[in-house]
Design an enzyme around this catalytic site. Structure first.
Site, PDB file in Angstrom:
ATOM      1  N   LYS A   1      40.443  80.379 -19.338  1.00 32.61           N
ATOM      2  CA  LYS A   1      39.234  80.873 -19.997  1.00 32.61           C
ATOM      3  C   LYS A   1      38.504  81.785 -19.037  1.00 32.61           C
ATOM      4  CE  LYS A   1      37.238  80.338 -23.995  1.00 32.61           C
ATOM      5  NZ  LYS A   1      37.916  80.047 -25.275  1.00 32.61           N
TER       6      LYS A   1
HETATM    7  P1  NAD Z   1      30.883  84.404 -32.223  1.00 29.40           P
HETATM    8  O1  NAD Z   1      30.120  84.896 -31.061  1.00 29.40           O
HETATM    9  O2  NAD Z   1      31.651  85.368 -33.058  1.00 29.40           O
HETATM   10  O3  NAD Z   1      29.915  83.584 -33.209  1.00 29.40           O
HETATM   11  C1  NAD Z   1      29.121  82.515 -32.793  1.00 29.40           C
HETATM   12  C2  NAD Z   1      28.213  82.137 -33.945  1.00 29.40           C
HETATM   13  O4  NAD Z   1      27.483  80.972 -33.603  1.00 29.40           O
HETATM   14  C3  NAD Z   1      27.167  83.201 -34.290  1.00 29.40           C
HETATM   15  O5  NAD Z   1      26.923  83.188 -35.678  1.00 29.40           O
HETATM   16  C4  NAD Z   1      25.916  82.691 -33.552  1.00 29.40           C
HETATM   17  O6  NAD Z   1      24.691  83.165 -34.114  1.00 29.40           O
HETATM   18  C5  NAD Z   1      26.075  81.207 -33.738  1.00 29.40           C
HETATM   19  N1  NAD Z   1      25.393  80.394 -32.741  1.00 29.40           N
HETATM   20  C6  NAD Z   1      25.353  80.561 -31.411  1.00 29.40           C
HETATM   21  N2  NAD Z   1      24.630  79.579 -30.849  1.00 29.40           N
HETATM   22  C7  NAD Z   1      24.239  78.770 -31.855  1.00 29.40           C
HETATM   23  C8  NAD Z   1      23.487  77.585 -31.923  1.00 29.40           C
HETATM   24  N3  NAD Z   1      23.002  77.032 -30.818  1.00 29.40           N
HETATM   25  N4  NAD Z   1      23.268  77.023 -33.131  1.00 29.40           N
HETATM   26  C9  NAD Z   1      23.782  77.595 -34.253  1.00 29.40           C
HETATM   27  N5  NAD Z   1      24.510  78.706 -34.253  1.00 29.40           N
HETATM   28  C10 NAD Z   1      24.721  79.287 -33.073  1.00 29.40           C
HETATM   29  O7  NAD Z   1      31.851  83.265 -31.649  1.00 29.40           O
HETATM   30  P2  NAD Z   1      33.195  82.717 -32.310  1.00 29.40           P
HETATM   31  O8  NAD Z   1      34.326  83.486 -31.768  1.00 29.40           O
HETATM   32  O9  NAD Z   1      33.002  82.567 -33.767  1.00 29.40           O
HETATM   33  O10 NAD Z   1      33.281  81.275 -31.630  1.00 29.40           O
HETATM   34  C11 NAD Z   1      32.595  80.144 -32.145  1.00 29.40           C
HETATM   35  C12 NAD Z   1      33.206  78.881 -31.558  1.00 29.40           C
HETATM   36  O11 NAD Z   1      34.597  78.828 -31.889  1.00 29.40           O
HETATM   37  C13 NAD Z   1      33.168  78.772 -30.034  1.00 29.40           C
HETATM   38  O12 NAD Z   1      33.060  77.419 -29.671  1.00 29.40           O
HETATM   39  C14 NAD Z   1      34.520  79.305 -29.613  1.00 29.40           C
HETATM   40  O13 NAD Z   1      34.922  78.865 -28.332  1.00 29.40           O
HETATM   41  C15 NAD Z   1      35.377  78.710 -30.709  1.00 29.40           C
HETATM   42  N6  NAD Z   1      36.673  79.368 -30.916  1.00 29.40           N
HETATM   43  C16 NAD Z   1      36.758  80.701 -31.185  1.00 29.40           C
HETATM   44  C17 NAD Z   1      37.991  81.269 -31.402  1.00 29.40           C
HETATM   45  C18 NAD Z   1      38.150  82.723 -31.787  1.00 29.40           C
HETATM   46  O14 NAD Z   1      39.290  83.125 -32.107  1.00 29.40           O
HETATM   47  N7  NAD Z   1      37.106  83.521 -31.801  1.00 29.40           N
HETATM   48  C19 NAD Z   1      39.160  80.490 -31.331  1.00 29.40           C
HETATM   49  C20 NAD Z   1      39.041  79.129 -31.073  1.00 29.40           C
HETATM   50  C21 NAD Z   1      37.785  78.576 -30.871  1.00 29.40           C
END
Ligand code: NAD
Length: 426
Positions: free
Chosen positions: A116
């Site tokens: 990461k």
């Molecule tokens: P992103 O930045 O695209 O979106 C994050 C979302 O969460 C946004 O809508 C933001 O406003 C919201 N957010 C942030 N802090 C918040 C809070 N405290 N309360 C409520 N909402 C909040 O990120 P993403 O890529 O969608 O990732 C989200 C989660 O999924 C993370 O934990 C990430 O590690 C995990 N993840 C992402 C991927 C991927 O392919 N992008 C893959 C596996 C896991």
């Protein structure tokens, strides 16, 4: 509450996600009779790079940033894992997320280890030029570690396909030729894969469908609440709505919206694209993130950040099924409370593995310079998610345990087997 302001984003105290993952690994190693030495190896990250680097801002001032690239393990293949841009990200967050990646790749049985990266910054307050300079400098600094055979980044919170394009370009410029396999989640124009953007959300949807049967929920018509409306949450909500679920609540960092008759998710999505948040959506009631987690629904999908469901709010969760779209959204204490309530949880290392699966497809396509159509990608993703889900379920039933313990058992067993077969160098 004023528009655009969230008074209590989370009721949870910040816990250390790396300690949480380490403790879970230790418990499973004990259960699997794994030796102390091997357990100690799994609990730490193999390589840790911390960098402090300057970026020239648009007003010509110089600003220092701190970034990380952590490789937890490369035992089963190149280390693989996203890059996060977030103001609060710490070294231990990156370590925890790297360890989860090792386990996730093992659960879905793809030939990767875990890594990461992160930079403590606020991307939404930076210009595109500033973000590009930050990304290119960070990419140069971590090029000590990354490469198509060694460590392959992808998007995570706060990063996207454009950031991946800058990393790919920076790395390629220094090599003197284009290196497609150095990152995944790239734009299609430069070797991205069809289906990659939706892959994490699609994997969550597949798990939700499979788990609904186990939790006695009729998937079509099931009521759903989604926390986070970014790359993962927005896709989960849209796909689940398309499958006939009734999405009644959605939130982002600014707050949430609720409509007991079901939200028009496509319309929430386009409105959010225009305004930058879900909170201004008209045809819904405003709620807080804390209220969203406690909403009476069939399926809850935490898809924002880690540590959102903790000992202080777990008792209030009313969902029958939780699909962990985010990494580490549930603390260990909360996990115990939810289990006691009989809630079926599909853990992060299984539920959100769709992203790394299609990243793997993208890497394979890039190495072969031979690209697949979207149907092939989605079909292969479905096959892998379905297999992994049933392998975990089989262990859950055989061992009379929960899905998280079963997924950790499967993953750790695979990593340790690879470790034993390779042996200890020298
Ligand atoms: P992103 O930045 O695209 O979106 C994050 C979302 O969460 C946004 O809508 C933001 O406003 C919201 N957010 C942030 N802090 C918040 C809070 N405290 N309360 C409520 N909402 C909040 O990120 P993403 O890529 O969608 O990732 C989200 C989660 O999924 C993370 O934990 C990430 O590690 C995990 N993840 C992402 C991927 C991927 O392919 N992008 C893959 C596996 C896991």
């Amino acid at each position: 509450m004023s528009q655009g302001e969230e008074t209590a984003i989370s009721e949870c105290e910040v816990s250390n996600p790396f300690v949480e993952v380490q403790n879970r690994i230790a418990v499973i190693c004990r259960r699997l009779n794994i030796s102390e030495g091997i357990k100690d190896r799994l609990k730490v990250c193999q390589r840790e790079l911390i960098i402090n680097f300057p970026v020239r801002m648009d007003d010509s001032s110089l600003k220092m940033f701190t970034g990380y690239r952590i490789q937890h393990s490369n035992i089963r293949g190149p280390a693989k894992g996203g890059i996060r841009y977030h103001p609060d990200v710490t070294l231990d967050d990156a370590r925890a997320l790297a360890a989860l990646m090792t386990l996730k790749a093992a659960v879905v049985n793809i030939p990767y280890g875990g890594a990461k990266g992160a930079v403590a910054c606020k991307p939404e307050t930076m210009s595109q030029n500033e973000l590009e300079r930050l990304t290119r400098r960070y990419a140069s600094e971590i090029s000590l570690l990354i490469g198509p055979e060694s460590d392959i980044p992808a998007p995570d919170v706060g990063t996207n396909a454009q950031v991946m394009a800058w990393i790919m370009d920076t790395y390629s410029m220094n090599k003197g030729y284009s290196v497609l396999g150095v990152v995944t989640g790239k734009p299609l124009e430069i070797g991205g894969s069809k289906g990659r953007f939706e892959a994490t959300g699609r994997g969550c949807m597949i798990c939700a469908r499979l788990a609904s049967k186990q939790a006695g929920i009729n998937f079509e018509g099931a009521t759903v609440a989604v926390q986070g409306f970014g790359k993962v949450g927005s896709v989960v909500a849209r796909l689940m709505a398309r499958e006939g679920c009734k999405v009644i609540a959605i939130s982002d960092v600014k707050g949430g919206i609720y409509n007991s008759n079901g939200l028009d998710v496509e319309s929430v999505y386009s409105n959010c694209k225009e305004t930058g948040s879900v909170v201004d959506y008209k045809d819904a009631e405003r709620i807080t993130n804390a209220e969203l987690l406690a909403i009476d629904c069939d399926i809850l999908v935490p898809a924002a950040l880690e540590g959102q469901i903790c000992k202080d709010n777990a008792a209030a969760v009313k969902a029958k099924l939780i699909i962990e779209g985010a990494n580490g959204p549930t603390t260990t204490e909360a996990d115990n409370i939810l289990s006691d309530k009989g809630i079926f949880i599909v853990p992060d290392i299984l539920a959100n593995a769709g992203g790394v699966v299609v990243s793997y497809f993208e890497w394979v396509q890039g190495l072969q310079a031979f690209f697949w159509n979207e149907n092939e990608v989605n079909q292969r993703l479905e096959e892998i998610m379905d297999n992994a889900f049933h392998e975990v379920l089989e262990i859950k039933e055989r061992e009379k345990t929960d899905m998280r313990t079963a997924a950790y058992m499967l993953a750790i067993d695979r990593v340790v087997s690879a470790m034993m077969i390779r042996g200890i160098y020298p």
